[in-house]
Design a protein around this motif. Sequence first.
Motif, mmCIF file in Angstrom:
data_model
loop_
_atom_site.group_PDB
_atom_site.id
_atom_site.type_symbol
_atom_site.label_atom_id
_atom_site.label_comp_id
_atom_site.label_asym_id
_atom_site.label_seq_id
_atom_site.Cartn_x
_atom_site.Cartn_y
_atom_site.Cartn_z
ATOM 1 N N ASN A 77 -21.139 39.827 44.928
ATOM 2 C CA ASN A 77 -20.781 38.418 45.110
ATOM 3 C C ASN A 77 -22.059 37.572 45.184
ATOM 4 O O ASN A 77 -23.172 38.087 44.971
ATOM 5 C CB ASN A 77 -19.844 38.215 46.313
ATOM 6 N N ALA A 351 -8.536 37.875 33.724
ATOM 7 C CA ALA A 351 -9.912 38.221 34.134
ATOM 8 C C ALA A 351 -10.830 37.010 33.982
ATOM 9 O O ALA A 351 -11.711 36.778 34.821
ATOM 10 C CB ALA A 351 -10.422 39.385 33.303
ATOM 11 N N GLU A 354 -10.386 34.659 36.918
ATOM 12 C CA GLU A 354 -11.082 35.117 38.140
ATOM 13 C C GLU A 354 -12.531 34.648 38.152
ATOM 14 O O GLU A 354 -13.109 34.362 39.186
ATOM 15 C CB GLU A 354 -11.047 36.645 38.236
ATOM 16 N N ARG A 365 -10.450 36.434 46.272
ATOM 17 C CA ARG A 365 -10.954 37.384 45.272
ATOM 18 C C ARG A 365 -11.923 38.396 45.907
ATOM 19 O O ARG A 365 -11.809 39.599 45.696
ATOM 20 C CB ARG A 365 -11.682 36.589 44.169
ATOM 21 N N ASP A 366 -12.858 37.886 46.712
ATOM 22 C CA ASP A 366 -13.856 38.770 47.321
ATOM 23 C C ASP A 366 -13.218 39.756 48.301
ATOM 24 O O ASP A 366 -13.758 40.835 48.543
ATOM 25 C CB ASP A 366 -14.951 37.957 48.031
ATOM 26 N N LEU A 369 -10.911 42.214 45.566
ATOM 27 C CA LEU A 369 -11.578 43.009 44.527
ATOM 28 C C LEU A 369 -12.113 44.358 45.019
ATOM 29 O O LEU A 369 -11.945 45.366 44.323
ATOM 30 C CB LEU A 369 -12.698 42.197 43.860
ATOM 31 N N LYS A 372 -9.489 46.857 44.781
ATOM 32 C CA LYS A 372 -9.168 47.151 43.370
ATOM 33 C C LYS A 372 -10.230 48.082 42.778
ATOM 34 O O LYS A 372 -9.930 49.040 42.087
ATOM 35 C CB LYS A 372 -9.178 45.824 42.577
ATOM 36 N N PHE A 373 -11.506 47.784 43.071
ATOM 37 C CA PHE A 373 -12.599 48.582 42.497
ATOM 38 C C PHE A 373 -12.613 49.995 43.072
ATOM 39 O O PHE A 373 -12.884 50.946 42.364
ATOM 40 C CB PHE A 373 -13.952 47.894 42.743
#
Length: 406
Positions: A77, A351, A354, A365-366, A369, A372-373
């Motif tokens: 980020n 994507a 985002e 998002r932060d 994510l 998700k990762f």
Amino acid sequence: MRKAVVIGAGIAGPTVAVALRRIGMDVEVFEQLPPDADQRGSWLNFQANGLDALRSIGVGEWVEGIGYPVDAMSFVNGKGRILGTIPMAFRREDGLSSRMVPRAGLFVALADMARHHGVRVHHNKRMVEAFHTDAGVLARFDDGTEAAGDLLIGADGIHSKVRQIIDPAAPAPRYVPVLNSGEYIPDFHVDVPPGEFRMQFGTRAFFAWMNTPDGGTIWFANPPQKKEPPRGTLSGITDAQWRQRLHGLMDGDAGPAPAIIDATPGPVTGWATYDMPVVRNWHDGSRMIIIGDAAHAASPASGQGASLSLEDAVILAKCLRDVPDTGAAFDTFVALRRERVERIVADSHRASAEKAAGPILRVIRDAVLPRKFRAAQKDGGRSLRWLQGHHIDFEVPVAARSSGHR
Ligand SMILES: Cc1cc2nc3c(=O)[nH]c(=O)nc-3n(C[C@H](O)[C@H](O)[C@H](O)COP(=O)(O)OP(=O)(O)OC[C@H]3O[C@@H](n4cnc5c(N)ncnc54)[C@H](O)[C@@H]3O)c2cc1C
């Protein structure tokens, strides 16, 4: 011998030409630009399913020697906090993986490949109109010359003229609210592991960088821009203005972006981003068809546009080989392709959104994510199987199918 007139010598054009030569057709390709002219995007992420398509017609070596392998993407980020690292590619049994390739080098290699296979490739020929004749189709160019064939394939990209001819009511490309800028810097090193592309969801913009094995660095940036810039305005922005704008977006965030901007030889330029979500009619039922970005352009975020164009090129040739009636062959092509490509275009659009997140979405998002990762990391790239594991066996015949629409 049946003859195809192909419009566009980007990625799909030369490849469909070679695939058609393999099924015994005569082919001519017409490109509006001079050779080696289009360097937009500078570098492309070229994924394994695209290489598979080239291999399926025996021409993989024309691209496999270009560029560099890329193994992983890491995300940080604006503060430099690592959000996650994910494999770039699904591990295929044939060993094919993702590569970063220079766009201009790719275009030249594919045009050379087509010539090597007996295709006539003509540059500086902009098609301005095309129509049916008693014998087939006729394309007319801006220099007054013409080319006749039995069928015409529009591989003429996102702003396709052939698409407009097939369906004057076809939608225009959709603006995606991020700009693109990117370059290669020779002799410049950034602190990332080899083979890893680092992507920064910065406070104000998305910025990415990767070392290349020859000691250089590739980077790209996506400055958010809500409103579509009027045509021609971006090309009027100077190198110094681009650098200033990128500094304004990236200064204050952790990471090497400001140093990368300064080290870039330039001129730094930028492009608007578009995609092409749903084009209802890909063909006219008998003589003309569009493939690649002309039919379904994904925004660059998916890194799949080039590979999908290659898949299209090879699968269209299979359809024309195995389905005797040209209109039915076109329809079979649509039936085989539409669902896959439209899914990828939709994923890519999400994507891109985002990347352009405002302050509130950025916090969400932060938070989301990393989860998700972590899941993607655990999965070891298997969730990319449907995307990058796509395999074409050129020898296996296709059966005629109906798409429901053109
Ligand atoms: C900034 C940017 C970054 C990208 N990054 C990636 C990436 O990392 N990975 C990826 O897979 N994809 C990426 N893409 C998408 C990728 O470039 C396209 O999906 C791909 O080039 C489509 O191939 P195509 O052959 O269909 O069209 P194009 O490559 O656009 O080729 C079309 C050709 O037709 C020619 N043409 C157009 N009109 C006419 C006419 N009237 N007469 C004659 N010739 C004509 C054009 O000059 C052009 O050469 C990116 C795109 C952009 C803009």
